[in-house]
Enzyme design. Structure first.
Site, PDB file in Angstrom:
ATOM      1  N   ASN A 124     -32.311 -32.330  69.013  1.00  0.00           N
ATOM      2  CA  ASN A 124     -31.410 -32.156  67.875  1.00  0.00           C
ATOM      3  C   ASN A 124     -32.141 -31.296  66.844  1.00  0.00           C
ATOM      4  OD1 ASN A 124     -29.761 -32.401  65.655  1.00  0.00           O
ATOM      5  ND2 ASN A 124     -30.157 -34.586  65.316  1.00  0.00           N
ATOM      6  N   TRP A 125     -31.759 -30.016  66.792  1.00  0.00           N
ATOM      7  CA  TRP A 125     -32.477 -29.092  65.910  1.00  0.00           C
ATOM      8  C   TRP A 125     -32.101 -29.278  64.441  1.00  0.00           C
ATOM      9  CZ3 TRP A 125     -33.109 -23.504  68.294  1.00  0.00           C
ATOM     10  CH2 TRP A 125     -33.791 -23.606  69.517  1.00  0.00           C
ATOM     11  N   LYS A 126     -31.014 -30.009  64.189  1.00  0.00           N
ATOM     12  CA  LYS A 126     -30.541 -30.186  62.795  1.00  0.00           C
ATOM     13  C   LYS A 126     -30.371 -28.812  62.152  1.00  0.00           C
ATOM     14  CE  LYS A 126     -32.798 -34.633  62.935  1.00  0.00           C
ATOM     15  NZ  LYS A 126     -33.442 -35.735  62.259  1.00  0.00           N
ATOM     16  N   HIS A 173     -24.465 -39.327  63.918  1.00  0.00           N
ATOM     17  CA  HIS A 173     -25.889 -39.320  63.546  1.00  0.00           C
ATOM     18  C   HIS A 173     -26.033 -39.935  62.152  1.00  0.00           C
ATOM     19  CE1 HIS A 173     -29.859 -37.946  62.435  1.00  0.00           C
ATOM     20  NE2 HIS A 173     -30.091 -37.787  63.725  1.00  0.00           N
ATOM     21  N   GLU A 213     -27.741 -39.170  59.694  1.00  0.00           N
ATOM     22  CA  GLU A 213     -27.730 -38.217  58.571  1.00  0.00           C
ATOM     23  C   GLU A 213     -26.306 -37.852  58.198  1.00  0.00           C
ATOM     24  OE1 GLU A 213     -30.472 -35.380  60.260  1.00  0.00           O
ATOM     25  OE2 GLU A 213     -32.085 -36.850  60.022  1.00  0.00           O
ATOM     26  N   GLU A 246     -30.959 -45.051  67.346  1.00  0.00           N
ATOM     27  CA  GLU A 246     -31.857 -44.369  66.418  1.00  0.00           C
ATOM     28  C   GLU A 246     -32.014 -45.210  65.152  1.00  0.00           C
ATOM     29  OE1 GLU A 246     -32.052 -39.861  67.257  1.00  0.00           O
ATOM     30  OE2 GLU A 246     -30.510 -40.226  65.780  1.00  0.00           O
ATOM     31  N   GLY A 261     -37.576 -39.100  61.504  1.00  0.00           N
ATOM     32  CA  GLY A 261     -38.311 -38.138  60.678  1.00  0.00           C
ATOM     33  C   GLY A 261     -39.406 -38.766  59.828  1.00  0.00           C
ATOM     34  N   SER A 267     -38.728 -40.280  65.740  1.00  0.00           N
ATOM     35  CA  SER A 267     -40.152 -39.937  65.816  1.00  0.00           C
ATOM     36  C   SER A 267     -40.727 -40.012  67.231  1.00  0.00           C
ATOM     37  CB  SER A 267     -40.960 -40.804  64.833  1.00  0.00           C
ATOM     38  OG  SER A 267     -40.527 -40.561  63.503  1.00  0.00           O
ATOM     39  N   GLY A 319     -35.728 -35.110  67.345  1.00  0.00           N
ATOM     40  CA  GLY A 319     -35.516 -34.236  66.191  1.00  0.00           C
ATOM     41  C   GLY A 319     -36.687 -33.291  66.014  1.00  0.00           C
ATOM     42  N   GLY A 320     -37.605 -33.640  65.120  1.00  0.00           N
ATOM     43  CA  GLY A 320     -38.726 -32.771  64.754  1.00  0.00           C
ATOM     44  C   GLY A 320     -39.462 -32.167  65.939  1.00  0.00           C
TER      45      GLY A 320
HETATM   46  P1  PGA Z   1     -36.951 -37.288  64.640  1.00  0.00           P
HETATM   47  O1  PGA Z   1     -35.339 -37.224  64.584  1.00  0.00           O
HETATM   48  O2  PGA Z   1     -37.332 -37.131  66.089  1.00  0.00           O
HETATM   49  O3  PGA Z   1     -37.406 -36.103  63.800  1.00  0.00           O
HETATM   50  O4  PGA Z   1     -37.357 -38.588  64.073  1.00  0.00           O
HETATM   51  C1  PGA Z   1     -34.557 -37.846  65.553  1.00  0.00           C
HETATM   52  C2  PGA Z   1     -33.105 -37.604  65.256  1.00  0.00           C
HETATM   53  O5  PGA Z   1     -32.729 -37.548  64.089  1.00  0.00           O
HETATM   54  O6  PGA Z   1     -32.282 -37.468  66.190  1.00  0.00           O
END
Ligand code: PGA
Length: 248
Positions: free
Chosen positions: A12-14, A92, A94, A164, A170, A209, A230-231
């Site tokens: 997930n590149w956001k 998600h 966010e 999640e 993050g 993470s 994500g990251g």
């Molecule tokens: P993260 O994000 O790996 O940076 O913690 C995961 C996500 O939001 O899907």
């Protein structure tokens, strides 16, 4: 991870990335054998075309609950299909937080994804205060049940789930393999109460993470079928290492 379920690792590149990263990612992933895992990349929409004739699965990060109309700034399921997507992330944390997406809206989006032939990657997970009060299992059950009420449990055979925990996204604070397994097992058992076959087959990804250093242990848990990254999905080498960690 159980051999009956082929693992999936999704990036997930956001709101990150550019065409240079697209090319680096394609190059890195095509240099290695990752045939034992399904690899999904969810970049910003404007980068999807960079993955043209790709060997990867592509996904959106969101979609509208509507198929067309006066909804400025939205993207419809069929548009994601036309852009080459097979999947779409829905719910998600966010988007639940920043865009006020309630369980009801999330359920409508899951329905819209299915209606348009996309596989929704439905995200659930508790914020830190809910974990601290030890109320996370009922909280997650409520998030799932809102979708079950809308589409029925049998339709979950066309879904991917992602657990999640919000406190792990993050933050560098990963859920321990045992914490992840506890919730994944709970989710599977919750679905099994009404549809045993669906519960056995559904993929449940862990997200929060995930890094090259912790992926293998997380993925080795019996009910963890891969990850939503994500990251670390922004580093081609790290993302490849995480995909390789899904080898059983
Ligand atoms: P993260 O994000 O790996 O940076 O913690 C995961 C996500 O939001 O899907």
């Amino acid at each position: 991870m159980q051999t009956v379920r082929k693992p999936l690792v999704a990036g997930n590149w956001k709101l990150n990335g550019d065409l240079t990263l697209v090319n680096q990612m394609r190059e890195t992933l095509s240099s290695a054998d990752v045939s034992f895992v399904d690899v999904l990349v969810c970049p910003p929409l404007t980068l999807l075309h960079g993955f043209e004739s790709n060997e990867l699965r592509l996904g959106g990060q969101n979609l509208s609950e509507f198929d067309s109309g006066a909804h400025t700034g939205e993207i419809a399921g069929k548009m994601l299909i036309e852009a080459g997507c097979s999947h779409v992330i829905v719910g998600h944390s966010e988007r639940r937080a920043d865009n006020y997406e309630s369980n009801i809206i999330v359920a409508s989006k899951v329905e819209a994804a299915l209606r348009n032939g996309l596989t929704p990657v439905l995200c659930v997970g508790e914020p830190e205060e809910i974990r601290e009060k030890n109320e996370f299992l009922p909280y997650i059950a409520e998030q799932l049940d809102a979708v079950v009420d809308k589409i029925g449990v049998q339709a979950f055979s066309d879904l991917v789930l992602a657990y999640e925990p919000v406190w792990a996204i993050g933050t560098g604070k990963t859920a321990s393999p045992a914490q992840a397994q506890e919730v994944h097992k709970f989710i599977r058992a919750h679905l099994a109460k009404s549809a045993q076959d669906v519960a056995e087959k559904i993929l449940i990804l862990y997200g929060g993470s995930v890094k090259p250093g912790n992926a293998a242990e997380l993925f080795s848990q019996p009910d963890v079928d891969g990850g939503l990254i994500g990251g670390a999905s922004l580093s081609p080498q790290d993302f490849l290492s995480i995909c390789q960690a899904a080898k059983q």
